[in-house]
Design a protein around this motif. Structure first.
Motif, PDB file in Angstrom:
ATOM      1  N   UNK A   7      -7.801 -12.064  -6.270  1.00 11.14           N
ATOM      2  CA  UNK A   7      -7.732 -12.027  -7.537  1.00 11.14           C
ATOM      3  C   UNK A   7      -8.479 -11.673  -8.305  1.00 11.14           C
ATOM      4  N   UNK A   8      -9.722 -11.907  -8.031  1.00 12.24           N
ATOM      5  CA  UNK A   8     -11.171 -11.575  -8.828  1.00 12.24           C
ATOM      6  C   UNK A   8     -11.249  -9.880  -8.714  1.00 12.24           C
ATOM      7  N   UNK A   9     -11.058  -9.310  -7.463  1.00 13.04           N
ATOM      8  CA  UNK A   9     -11.045  -7.904  -7.306  1.00 13.04           C
ATOM      9  C   UNK A   9      -9.825  -7.389  -8.159  1.00 13.04           C
ATOM     10  N   UNK A  10      -8.690  -7.921  -8.129  1.00 10.93           N
ATOM     11  CA  UNK A  10      -7.682  -7.294  -8.831  1.00 10.93           C
ATOM     12  C   UNK A  10      -7.937  -7.277 -10.238  1.00 10.93           C
ATOM     13  N   UNK A  11      -8.626  -8.150 -10.926  1.00  8.83           N
ATOM     14  CA  UNK A  11      -8.959  -8.288 -12.094  1.00  8.83           C
ATOM     15  C   UNK A  11      -9.877  -7.441 -12.589  1.00  8.83           C
ATOM     16  N   UNK A  71     -11.587  -2.172 -14.903  1.00  4.05           N
ATOM     17  CA  UNK A  71     -12.212  -0.883 -14.483  1.00  4.05           C
ATOM     18  C   UNK A  71     -11.768   0.662 -14.763  1.00  4.05           C
ATOM     19  N   UNK A  72     -10.357   0.525 -14.076  1.00  9.64           N
ATOM     20  CA  UNK A  72      -9.910   1.698 -14.099  1.00  9.64           C
ATOM     21  C   UNK A  72      -9.698   2.355 -15.606  1.00  9.64           C
ATOM     22  N   UNK A  73      -9.262   1.973 -16.693  1.00  9.11           N
ATOM     23  CA  UNK A  73      -9.189   2.610 -17.831  1.00  9.11           C
ATOM     24  C   UNK A  73     -10.670   3.029 -18.450  1.00  9.11           C
ATOM     25  N   UNK A 131      -9.209   8.543  -5.478  1.00  5.17           N
ATOM     26  CA  UNK A 131      -7.976   8.221  -4.988  1.00  5.17           C
ATOM     27  C   UNK A 131      -7.763   7.459  -3.691  1.00  5.17           C
ATOM     28  N   UNK A 132      -8.923   7.491  -2.691  1.00  4.35           N
ATOM     29  CA  UNK A 132      -8.770   6.434  -1.541  1.00  4.35           C
ATOM     30  C   UNK A 132      -9.035   5.214  -2.242  1.00  4.35           C
ATOM     31  N   UNK A 133      -9.748   4.949  -3.025  1.00  2.07           N
ATOM     32  CA  UNK A 133      -9.956   3.568  -3.732  1.00  2.07           C
ATOM     33  C   UNK A 133      -8.794   3.023  -4.320  1.00  2.07           C
ATOM     34  N   UNK A 134      -7.597   3.544  -4.618  1.00  2.00           N
ATOM     35  CA  UNK A 134      -6.310   3.156  -5.210  1.00  2.00           C
ATOM     36  C   UNK A 134      -5.434   3.021  -4.135  1.00  2.00           C
ATOM     37  N   UNK A 135      -5.365   3.482  -2.799  1.00  2.00           N
ATOM     38  CA  UNK A 135      -4.454   3.590  -1.819  1.00  2.00           C
ATOM     39  C   UNK A 135      -3.987   2.180  -1.207  1.00  2.00           C
ATOM     40  N   UNK A 136      -5.071   1.475  -0.787  1.00  2.00           N
ATOM     41  CA  UNK A 136      -4.523   0.050  -0.330  1.00  2.00           C
ATOM     42  C   UNK A 136      -4.229  -0.925  -1.431  1.00  2.00           C
ATOM     43  N   UNK A 137      -4.863  -0.715  -2.834  1.00  2.00           N
ATOM     44  CA  UNK A 137      -4.846  -1.549  -3.846  1.00  2.00           C
ATOM     45  C   UNK A 137      -3.299  -1.355  -4.265  1.00  2.00           C
ATOM     46  N   UNK A 185      -1.404  -0.602 -14.071  1.00  2.00           N
ATOM     47  CA  UNK A 185      -2.841  -0.130 -14.336  1.00  2.00           C
ATOM     48  C   UNK A 185      -3.070   1.301 -13.499  1.00  2.00           C
ATOM     49  N   UNK A 186      -2.751   0.802 -12.034  1.00  2.00           N
ATOM     50  CA  UNK A 186      -2.933   2.237 -11.203  1.00  2.00           C
ATOM     51  C   UNK A 186      -2.134   3.214 -11.398  1.00  2.00           C
ATOM     52  N   UNK A 187      -0.666   3.146 -11.718  1.00  2.00           N
ATOM     53  CA  UNK A 187       0.183   4.247 -12.103  1.00  2.00           C
ATOM     54  C   UNK A 187      -0.338   4.840 -13.406  1.00  2.00           C
ATOM     55  N   UNK A 188      -0.748   4.013 -14.447  1.00  2.00           N
ATOM     56  CA  UNK A 188      -1.181   4.671 -15.597  1.00  2.00           C
ATOM     57  C   UNK A 188      -2.359   5.579 -15.571  1.00  2.00           C
ATOM     58  N   UNK A 189      -3.384   5.062 -14.985  1.00  2.00           N
ATOM     59  CA  UNK A 189      -4.930   5.581 -14.595  1.00  2.00           C
ATOM     60  C   UNK A 189      -4.747   6.767 -13.773  1.00  2.00           C
ATOM     61  N   UNK A 190      -3.817   6.680 -12.774  1.00  2.00           N
ATOM     62  CA  UNK A 190      -3.632   7.827 -11.857  1.00  2.00           C
ATOM     63  C   UNK A 190      -3.090   8.840 -12.471  1.00  2.00           C
ATOM     64  N   UNK A 191      -2.077   8.763 -13.306  1.00  2.00           N
ATOM     65  CA  UNK A 191      -1.413   9.991 -13.925  1.00  2.00           C
ATOM     66  C   UNK A 191      -2.355  10.576 -14.867  1.00  2.00           C
ATOM     67  N   UNK A 192      -3.142   9.675 -15.601  1.00  2.00           N
ATOM     68  CA  UNK A 192      -4.106  10.129 -16.607  1.00  2.00           C
ATOM     69  C   UNK A 192      -5.169  10.838 -16.098  1.00  2.00           C
ATOM     70  N   UNK A 193      -5.461  10.756 -14.723  1.00  2.00           N
ATOM     71  CA  UNK A 193      -6.700  11.328 -14.034  1.00  2.00           C
ATOM     72  C   UNK A 193      -6.286  12.528 -13.298  1.00  2.00           C
TER      73      UNK A 193
END
Length: 284
Positions: free
Chosen positions: A158-162, A167-169, A184-190, A205-213
């Motif tokens: 839960x802390x890592x998810x927080x 961090x991503x934004x 990219x790898x850092x987002x796969x298992x997450x 968070x992953x979707x929005x920031x992956x699209x942005x980047x």
């Protein structure tokens, strides 16, 4: 909504189904180092001499296997092998080691380390990604020992998810190097865990920031030209792993160039034409 599955597969990097002998060998590696404290690479930021502590004191759950993230994915590999090979050698010993390392007390101490104000970047995002993979594997396991360990680990997860959501934004651009810091790898298992656990905040968070980047990529001829090929479609799905490719092919949602040994998979049907013309692009 229709999607196009576009992927390039190299047979060199593919792994076949493990035999019990191979599984036993793989399990023997983390079993040996899981509780081996040295050699060790701490990647620690020291504020003063009081923080000069041993790896086992700092990271009582994940102090073995040379560094923190290697210890985490060593734990994951053992949980995975226990789930998939019921006759694996030394199963009782493996479970005993997992229970010792992933005790509630040890995870609480890991959390205390991560909560230091000067350690917010510790293991970002490679180790974070593997931690969520371990949590995922424990939660899907049907083995009796796994539920307790999943519950023990969850507060750290839960802390890592927080941390991901914080961090991503702040990441101005994706890190493309083929090493531990690759975004990219850092987002796969997450992402897999976010979907599995129904964590909408992490998914968004992953979707929005992956699209942005990634959606505004330039100077990437292969990707740019391949996406232009399907510009008339509403969506394009890019596949991130061999496992996902196989799943999509087996469910009739795509075709792929695959090695011959996969013909043995019952749900995979070979393409019956002798010659297939495949358009391709190459870097200039």
């Amino acid at each position: 909504m229709k999607s196009v599955l576009f992927f390039l597969v190299s047979s060199i990097a593919l792994s076949q189904n493990l035999t019990i002998e191979q599984a036993n060998h793989l399990a023997s590696l983390p079993v040996k180092c899981l509780q081996q404290e040295y050699p060790n690479k701490l990647n620690q930021l020291l504020l003063n001499e009081t923080e000069l502590l041993s790896p086992k004191v700092l990271h009582p759950a994940f102090y073995g296997c040379f560094d923190w993230h290697s210890s985490v994915h060593g734990h994951w590999s053992l949980v995975y092998l226990l789930s998939n090979f019921k006759d694996i050698k030394d199963a009782a010993l493996i479970i005993e080691k997992l229970k010792i390392n992933l005790s509630k007390e040890n995870i609480d101490k890991e959390i205390a380390y991560f909560e230091k104000t000067h350690e917010k970047s510790f293991e970002r995002t490679y180790g974070w990604n593997w931690l969520l993979k371990l949590q995922h594997e424990l939660e899907i396991s049907n083995d009796s020992y796994a539920k307790e360990l999943a519950d023990n680990l969850r507060p750290l997860t839960d802390l890592i998810i927080k941390r991901y959501i914080e961090f991503l934004p702040k990441l101005l651009y994706s890190i493309r190097v083929g090493t531990h810091s690759n975004t990219a790898f850092g987002l796969t298992n997450a992402w897999d865990y976010a979907v599995f656990s129904g964590n909408i905040a992490l998914q968004n968070s992953i979707k929005e920031n992956a699209k942005r980047m990634f959606l505004k990529d330039e100077n990437c001829p292969f990707r740019k030209q391949s996406l232009m090929k399907f510009a008339h479609l509403k969506s394009v799905v890019e596949i991130d792993s061999f496992e996902n490719i196989i799943s999509l092919v087996e469910n009739g949602k795509g075709i792929a160039l695959l090695p011959k040994w996969l013909n043995k998979r019952a749900k995979i049907k070979p393409y019956d034409q002798d010659i297939v013309l495949i358009p391709f692009y190459q870097y200039e």
